[in-house]
Design an enzyme around this catalytic site. Structure first.
Site, PDB file in Angstrom:
ATOM      1  N   ASP A 287      -3.847  -4.853   3.293  1.00  0.00           N
ATOM      2  CA  ASP A 287      -2.435  -4.482   3.175  1.00  0.00           C
ATOM      3  C   ASP A 287      -2.040  -3.297   4.062  1.00  0.00           C
ATOM      4  O   ASP A 287      -2.884  -2.505   4.480  1.00  0.00           O
ATOM      5  CB  ASP A 287      -2.130  -4.067   1.729  1.00  0.00           C
ATOM      6  CG  ASP A 287      -2.034  -5.274   0.810  1.00  0.00           C
ATOM      7  OD1 ASP A 287      -2.511  -6.353   1.206  1.00  0.00           O
ATOM      8  OD2 ASP A 287      -1.498  -5.112  -0.306  1.00  0.00           O
ATOM      9  N   HIS A 337       4.329  -8.160   3.456  1.00  0.00           N
ATOM     10  CA  HIS A 337       4.167  -7.056   2.514  1.00  0.00           C
ATOM     11  C   HIS A 337       5.423  -6.166   2.574  1.00  0.00           C
ATOM     12  O   HIS A 337       5.338  -4.960   2.370  1.00  0.00           O
ATOM     13  CB  HIS A 337       2.907  -6.254   2.856  1.00  0.00           C
ATOM     14  CG  HIS A 337       2.483  -5.282   1.780  1.00  0.00           C
ATOM     15  ND1 HIS A 337       2.519  -5.581   0.439  1.00  0.00           N
ATOM     16  CD2 HIS A 337       1.982  -4.014   1.859  1.00  0.00           C
ATOM     17  CE1 HIS A 337       2.071  -4.547  -0.256  1.00  0.00           C
ATOM     18  NE2 HIS A 337       1.744  -3.570   0.582  1.00  0.00           N
ATOM     19  N   HIS A 341       7.880  -1.040   2.708  1.00  0.00           N
ATOM     20  CA  HIS A 341       7.058  -0.664   1.569  1.00  0.00           C
ATOM     21  C   HIS A 341       7.855   0.013   0.449  1.00  0.00           C
ATOM     22  O   HIS A 341       7.359   0.903  -0.240  1.00  0.00           O
ATOM     23  CB  HIS A 341       5.883   0.241   2.003  1.00  0.00           C
ATOM     24  CG  HIS A 341       4.654   0.023   1.175  1.00  0.00           C
ATOM     25  ND1 HIS A 341       4.386   0.750   0.036  1.00  0.00           N
ATOM     26  CD2 HIS A 341       3.628  -0.853   1.287  1.00  0.00           C
ATOM     27  CE1 HIS A 341       3.237   0.351  -0.495  1.00  0.00           C
ATOM     28  NE2 HIS A 341       2.760  -0.634   0.249  1.00  0.00           N
ATOM     29  N   HIS A 431      -7.179  -2.016   2.298  1.00  0.00           N
ATOM     30  CA  HIS A 431      -6.143  -1.515   3.208  1.00  0.00           C
ATOM     31  C   HIS A 431      -6.753  -1.232   4.574  1.00  0.00           C
ATOM     32  O   HIS A 431      -7.655  -0.393   4.676  1.00  0.00           O
ATOM     33  CB  HIS A 431      -5.506  -0.242   2.640  1.00  0.00           C
ATOM     34  CG  HIS A 431      -4.740  -0.500   1.375  1.00  0.00           C
ATOM     35  ND1 HIS A 431      -5.357  -0.569   0.150  1.00  0.00           N
ATOM     36  CD2 HIS A 431      -3.431  -0.742   1.159  1.00  0.00           C
ATOM     37  CE1 HIS A 431      -4.440  -0.826  -0.780  1.00  0.00           C
ATOM     38  NE2 HIS A 431      -3.257  -0.934  -0.193  1.00  0.00           N
TER      39      HIS A 431
HETATM   40 NI    NI Z   1       0.898  -1.685   0.123  1.00  0.00          NI
END
Ligand code: NI
Length: 475
Positions: A287, A337, A341, A431
């Site tokens: 991510d 995603h 954010h 991540h």
């Molecule tokens: Ni995230």
């Protein structure tokens, strides 16, 4: 024709001389003719045909001239493609006229011993491709020695001799993926780690020109052999390495790729079946990228031949389309995603729609496919968000394994947490914006593979069964 009667005794000596002088003369004329024909590369090819073992290509054995002191022999294959046959004939003719014909001329006059043989060794024979080594041997009286060698990889459909650059539709991929992998494979094969050449040195010295030749191998492999002086200069243990062609499937010309993958028929049949019904599958997901470490991660994944799923942020992806292209080219899945954010539960429907659509647009420009997977930032959603994501044709992907790699920037802790909780069907959340997470990946991959897990993209994990507006934590 009948033998002339032997004459009476006074003329016997004269008769004997005449008979043998003619033989001597015709022998000299024959030598001279061979020399002349060879010099002009004329093809007086005739001889017996024979089949080489394990091959549907015919070998033709040609003996130009065979005498005690002089022989030139050629063996060459005949394939189903006329262009290939002509190409092979040209190569063999050229080989002979460069190094053989001149010698033959001298030999014929000085009556030196000379023997030459040109033959071939098939490396791979297939309906589509024929890889072979052509050898020229010479013997000046002290034994037959290999004088010259060429390797050809012939495409039996197009009749072309394939060079490495002929495979790649995207020439940038040679610099970006192919050469780095070649260097890595050379380093990996080096057992004496302390004597290993530096990556920097390899980067400077290993390029397309360092490759002496390559051949196609069964199971769709390239086998590269480096030039001897490069091997010596770098002190490499291995002078050759193999790379799987399938690892470059996104950057090879599609029609060529389809035929190359037939070299590994079983492998080309994997698509469109739910392989995760038979195998224990796990999906690694990354991510918040692309970021500074994404390319490093992509290299790790490629070398391990592991596809992953990247949930990218549109705001970052717009500035790193090269990295996005690389993800796609190397077989990874790219998913949404959001753009910036933000927590979806705090957005207006218009804002939510923009977050999804703008990001999907960036991804689709690369993949030419609709994006149908979204992971909400912080895993935060409510009924209203789910309804809107359903309307935007997005399946909602969450996770079942969370090592909290953003909180503990420690590769060992990340590895340990992932390995503790991963089960069949797990979706692992990592991540790629943290160096420590990227550094944890090689061990995670090695251990999960050792446990028998197949690492796959989300599309493969769910085999096309994902539905818009539904939430998924694992398979
Ligand atoms: Ni995230």
């Amino acid at each position: 024709m009948a033998e002339p009667n032997a004459p009476s005794s006074p003329s016997l000596i004269y008769w004997w001389l005449r008979k043998h002088l003619i033989s001597c003369l015709s022998f000299s004329v024959a030598l001279l003719l061979v020399a002349l024909f060879s010099a002009s590369s004329a093809t007086i090819w005739q001889g017996v045909e024979k089949k080489p073992s394990s091959s549907d290509a015919l070998a033709k054995n040609i003996i130009l001239e065979q005498k005690a002191a002089l022989s030139v022999e050629r063996n060459y294959p005949i394939t189903s493609n006329q262009k290939v046959n002509q190409l092979l004939a040209d190569i063999i003719n050229q080989m002979h006229s460069k190094r053989g014909a001149l010698i033959l001329n001298q030999v014929a006059w000085r009556r030196l011993f000379y023997q030459e043989r040109i033959d071939f060794h098939p490396e791979l024979i297939h309906d589509n491709f024929f890889s072979l080594t052509i050898n020229q041997y010479q013997n000046f009286g002290s034994g037959l020695r290999l004088a010259h060698q060429v390797v050809k990889n012939l495409d039996l459909k197009t009749g072309k001799n394939l060079r490495i650059s002929d495979f790649f539709a995207d020439l940038g991929a040679i610099e970006q993926t192919f050469l780095p992998d070649l260097r890595f494979a050379l380093l990996s094969s080096h057992k004496a780690k302390d004597l290993q050449p530096s990556e920097e040195l390899l980067k400077n010295k290993i390029n397309l020109a360092s490759i002496d030749y390559f051949v196609l191998k069964p199971k769709a492999q390239w086998h590269f052999v480096l030039k001897p002086d490069v091997v010596r200069e770098l002190g490499l243990e291995a002078k050759s390495v193999s790379l799987p062609i399938a690892a470059y499937s996104r950057v090879i010309y599609p029609d060529l790729l389809a035929r190359l993958l037939e070299l590994d028929r079983s492998k080309s049949q994997v698509s469109q079946v739910d392989s995760c019904q038979q195998h224990s599958c796990v999906a690694l997901t990354f991510d918040d990228g692309p970021g500074a470490y994404t390319d490093r991660l992509l290299t790790i994944l490629r070398r391990n031949q592991v596809p992953a799923t990247f949930f990218v942020l549109g705001s970052r992806a717009q500035h790193q389309t090269q990295t996005l292209r690389r993800m796609f080219n190397e077989g990874h899945q790219i998913a949404n995603h959001s753009w910036s954010h933000r927590d979806f539960t705090r957005l207006s429907l218009t804002e939510l729609q923009q977050e999804i659509q703008q990001t999907n647009q960036i991804i689709s420009q690369i993949t030419k496919q609709d994006v149908s997977l979204t992971r909400p930032p912080y895993g935060s959603y409510n009924g209203r968000v789910l309804q809107e994501l359903s309307r935007l044709r997005q399946a909602v992907i969450l996770w079942s394994v969370d090592p909290r790699d953003w909180a503990d920037r420690n590769s060992q802790i990340v590895q340990q947490r992932v390995l503790e909780s991963t089960r069949r069907g797990s979706i692992v959340l990592l991540h790629d914006i943290h160096a420590t997470s990227v550094e944890a990946v090689p061990t995670i991959i090695a251990e999960l593979k050792a446990r028998g897990y197949h690492l796959v993209t989300l599309d493969t994990l769910f085999a096309g069964s994902l539905r818009a507006g539904e939430r998924y934590f694992s398979r």
